[in-house]
Design an enzyme around this catalytic site. Sequence first.
Site, PDB file in Angstrom:
ATOM      1  N   PRO A 170      -4.969   3.938  -5.901  1.00  0.00           N
ATOM      2  CA  PRO A 170      -4.573   4.951  -6.889  1.00  0.00           C
ATOM      3  C   PRO A 170      -4.502   6.403  -6.402  1.00  0.00           C
ATOM      4  CG  PRO A 170      -6.865   4.396  -7.198  1.00  0.00           C
ATOM      5  CD  PRO A 170      -6.346   3.478  -6.122  1.00  0.00           C
ATOM      6  N   CYS A 171      -3.550   6.698  -5.555  1.00  0.00           N
ATOM      7  CA  CYS A 171      -3.360   8.083  -5.129  1.00  0.00           C
ATOM      8  C   CYS A 171      -2.879   8.967  -6.279  1.00  0.00           C
ATOM      9  CB  CYS A 171      -2.397   8.161  -3.949  1.00  0.00           C
ATOM     10  SG  CYS A 171      -0.832   7.309  -4.203  1.00  0.00           S
TER      11      CYS A 171
END
Length: 203
Positions: A170-171
């Site tokens: 989850p950047c």
Amino acid sequence: MTEMTKASPPTTDTAHDEVRPANALHRDELTSSVVSTPIGPLLVATTERGVVRVAFATEGVEPVVTELVDRLRPDLLIADDEAKHEAVDHLAIAEAQLREYFAGRLQAFTVPIDDALSSGFYLEVRQALRQVPFGTTTTYTALAERLGRPKAVRAVGTGCSGNPIPVIVPCHRVTRADGSLGGYRGGAPAKAILQALEADALR
């Protein structure tokens, strides 16, 4: 679902990545499919080790497939049945979990991840991203500090923007220190949608 073909020797993507031996990125099996989502179709590719790539429509299916074949060198001619089944199983799990995530029913991906496209400090960044809780955000500065490299904010940003497995890794949960979104491989609108989806799911 699309199976990819025999490939050529790998390359490294950035100066920060470590140079690996010629056979280090070899994968016996590489399988992919396209999943429809609220942020557009996502190409999901898996190996016998797990999810190796998630790509946005703006990246194009063919260029991503070409990149994967070039770097991972899958050889379907020698792939054994176990490797093939594992790759297909991982793909089915990834597809199902993405659908559950976008429906607001999944907060943590458990599908295995193949980090073949990451190395060096960028791999550290991408592993740290997996520890950012669902529905929360952190900053590039805070992530650099967590990794013990407080001056490496720019490198952290590059590690996030080049993340080969967005959404699952989850950047999109990393923002600038001033609260603005910052860059995102799928574009700022997609990043905003993902953050809003998670916030809504927690309400």
